[in-house]
Design a protein around this motif. Sequence first.
Motif, PDB file in Angstrom:
ATOM      1  N   ALA A 122      70.530  91.869 -16.815  1.00 19.42           N
ATOM      2  CA  ALA A 122      70.786  90.429 -16.781  1.00 19.42           C
ATOM      3  C   ALA A 122      71.118  89.892 -18.175  1.00 19.42           C
ATOM      4  O   ALA A 122      72.031  89.067 -18.346  1.00 19.42           O
ATOM      5  CB  ALA A 122      69.569  89.707 -16.206  1.00 19.42           C
ATOM      6  N   LYS A 123      70.375  90.393 -19.181  1.00 12.80           N
ATOM      7  CA  LYS A 123      70.647  89.931 -20.546  1.00 12.80           C
ATOM      8  C   LYS A 123      72.017  90.425 -21.023  1.00 12.80           C
ATOM      9  O   LYS A 123      72.719  89.707 -21.753  1.00 12.80           O
ATOM     10  CB  LYS A 123      69.546  90.416 -21.481  1.00 12.80           C
ATOM     11  CG  LYS A 123      69.654  89.856 -22.889  1.00 12.80           C
ATOM     12  CD  LYS A 123      68.416  90.170 -23.733  1.00 12.80           C
ATOM     13  CE  LYS A 123      67.224  89.351 -23.249  1.00 12.80           C
ATOM     14  NZ  LYS A 123      66.047  89.499 -24.151  1.00 12.80           N
ATOM     15  N   LYS A 124      72.417  91.615 -20.639  1.00 10.53           N
ATOM     16  CA  LYS A 124      73.738  92.128 -21.011  1.00 10.53           C
ATOM     17  C   LYS A 124      74.834  91.256 -20.414  1.00 10.53           C
ATOM     18  O   LYS A 124      75.828  90.943 -21.068  1.00 10.53           O
ATOM     19  CB  LYS A 124      73.903  93.567 -20.530  1.00 10.53           C
ATOM     20  CG  LYS A 124      73.001  94.583 -21.236  1.00 10.53           C
ATOM     21  CD  LYS A 124      73.197  95.960 -20.625  1.00 10.53           C
ATOM     22  CE  LYS A 124      72.223  96.965 -21.233  1.00 10.53           C
ATOM     23  NZ  LYS A 124      72.341  98.306 -20.602  1.00 10.53           N
ATOM     24  N   VAL A 125      74.666  90.859 -19.130  1.00 10.89           N
ATOM     25  CA  VAL A 125      75.674  90.018 -18.478  1.00 10.89           C
ATOM     26  C   VAL A 125      75.753  88.667 -19.170  1.00 10.89           C
ATOM     27  O   VAL A 125      76.852  88.107 -19.357  1.00 10.89           O
ATOM     28  CB  VAL A 125      75.342  89.856 -16.985  1.00 10.89           C
ATOM     29  CG1 VAL A 125      76.253  88.809 -16.338  1.00 10.89           C
ATOM     30  CG2 VAL A 125      75.461  91.186 -16.253  1.00 10.89           C
ATOM     31  N   GLN A 126      74.609  88.126 -19.567  1.00 11.53           N
ATOM     32  CA  GLN A 126      74.612  86.838 -20.261  1.00 11.53           C
ATOM     33  C   GLN A 126      75.372  86.928 -21.593  1.00 11.53           C
ATOM     34  O   GLN A 126      76.156  86.033 -21.938  1.00 11.53           O
ATOM     35  CB  GLN A 126      73.171  86.383 -20.504  1.00 11.53           C
ATOM     36  CG  GLN A 126      72.438  85.988 -19.235  1.00 11.53           C
ATOM     37  CD  GLN A 126      70.970  85.666 -19.486  1.00 11.53           C
ATOM     38  OE1 GLN A 126      70.456  85.858 -20.593  1.00 11.53           O
ATOM     39  NE2 GLN A 126      70.279  85.183 -18.450  1.00 11.53           N
ATOM     40  N   ALA A 127      75.142  87.994 -22.339  1.00 15.73           N
ATOM     41  CA  ALA A 127      75.862  88.172 -23.610  1.00 15.73           C
ATOM     42  C   ALA A 127      77.360  88.354 -23.367  1.00 15.73           C
ATOM     43  O   ALA A 127      78.191  87.822 -24.119  1.00 15.73           O
ATOM     44  CB  ALA A 127      75.287  89.374 -24.358  1.00 15.73           C
ATOM     45  N   LEU A 128      77.701  89.098 -22.304  1.00 14.95           N
ATOM     46  CA  LEU A 128      79.122  89.312 -21.991  1.00 14.95           C
ATOM     47  C   LEU A 128      79.809  87.994 -21.649  1.00 14.95           C
ATOM     48  O   LEU A 128      80.946  87.741 -22.080  1.00 14.95           O
ATOM     49  CB  LEU A 128      79.246  90.299 -20.832  1.00 14.95           C
ATOM     50  CG  LEU A 128      80.674  90.629 -20.387  1.00 14.95           C
ATOM     51  CD1 LEU A 128      81.440  91.301 -21.514  1.00 14.95           C
ATOM     52  CD2 LEU A 128      80.657  91.498 -19.133  1.00 14.95           C
ATOM     53  N   ASN A 129      79.154  87.142 -20.887  1.00 12.32           N
ATOM     54  CA  ASN A 129      79.751  85.860 -20.516  1.00 12.32           C
ATOM     55  C   ASN A 129      80.042  84.994 -21.746  1.00 12.32           C
ATOM     56  O   ASN A 129      81.011  84.222 -21.757  1.00 12.32           O
ATOM     57  CB  ASN A 129      78.835  85.113 -19.550  1.00 12.32           C
ATOM     58  CG  ASN A 129      78.798  85.764 -18.176  1.00 12.32           C
ATOM     59  OD1 ASN A 129      79.733  86.488 -17.797  1.00 12.32           O
ATOM     60  ND2 ASN A 129      77.731  85.513 -17.414  1.00 12.32           N
ATOM     61  N   LEU A 130      79.194  85.131 -22.777  1.00 13.15           N
ATOM     62  CA  LEU A 130      79.413  84.343 -23.993  1.00 13.15           C
ATOM     63  C   LEU A 130      80.583  84.877 -24.824  1.00 13.15           C
ATOM     64  O   LEU A 130      81.060  84.181 -25.727  1.00 13.15           O
ATOM     65  CB  LEU A 130      78.144  84.335 -24.841  1.00 13.15           C
ATOM     66  CG  LEU A 130      76.973  83.536 -24.250  1.00 13.15           C
ATOM     67  CD1 LEU A 130      75.730  83.685 -25.118  1.00 13.15           C
ATOM     68  CD2 LEU A 130      77.343  82.065 -24.116  1.00 13.15           C
ATOM     69  N   CYS A 131      81.031  86.081 -24.534  1.00 12.10           N
ATOM     70  CA  CYS A 131      82.226  86.620 -25.206  1.00 12.10           C
ATOM     71  C   CYS A 131      83.499  85.982 -24.679  1.00 12.10           C
ATOM     72  O   CYS A 131      84.522  85.949 -25.384  1.00 12.10           O
ATOM     73  CB  CYS A 131      82.313  88.133 -25.011  1.00 12.10           C
ATOM     74  SG  CYS A 131      81.011  89.085 -25.810  1.00 12.10           S
TER      75      CYS A 131
END
Length: 291
Positions: free
Chosen positions: A45-54
């Motif tokens: 979930a944290k990886k997806v959140q960081a990806l969305n901010l890219c």
Amino acid sequence: MPFVFRQDDLPRLDLQVDRGSDFMAWQSQWESYMSLSGLFEESAAKKVQALNLCFSRETLSSVQNLGLSDTKKEDVAAIISNIKKYIDGHINESVERKNFRRRTQQPGESFDDFLVALHELVKTCNFCSDNSTRKNLRDQIIEGILDGNTVEELLQEKDLSLTRAIQIFQAQEMAKRQCASMSTGHQDSLAAVRNSPPLRRSHSAKRHPTFLKPAQDVVASHTLEVCRSKPAQRDAKPTSAGANPLSLLSTIRHIAATDPAPKITLTITSLNGSTSATVLPDSGADISAAS
């Protein structure tokens, strides 16, 4: 290593701009970021959140409309894979290959810059294999290079590889640069010699202004002092053997200009006879005479 979130470190992705090779470059940056920041060890979930901010806002909207299942929406690898498929679907392979074939070396462009541009274009051509990609790169180098002499040299080699073609072009370009540098240095040296000031002679003494006068004026306005003692009379008798020979000198009988140059003829008469010499008047040197 614990994950420390810093949004400025995230690699940015904009699908309106970053397509083809640019997207592959972003993907490499994302993988490096996950490894170096410690995000790789965090939850999905944290990886997806960081990806969305890219993503830019337009890119995030496009990703959300890809029709991914809820399971894939929670998997970073699945999201990136579907983004790549989306980009590939918007790439016209025929157009990309045409752009690759039309790319030639520009006037003033170095061979290395030309080679980098071809590598960027070939990434979206989707050639069937790496071997096919290398052969197409080799052929386009030969087709697009400006140096016709080097092209003729390459065509004489059998089984020419991409690596060998690159080595020959780089060697030829390096030789031309060195020759141009040597020629420029030689021209600069010649220019420096031409522009250097002329050498000047150094004089230990200033020229006396009387040298600029006519010879007649020189004779009239200067008196040569033969010796500081009183000149002897013409009919004077010889002195004892130990007498100073300078006392035998008499007055100057004749001073006259012999030519237009500032010279005079000096005649000295003594009991032992007379002698003449041509001298420069007032040259700054002391005149001495002895029998």
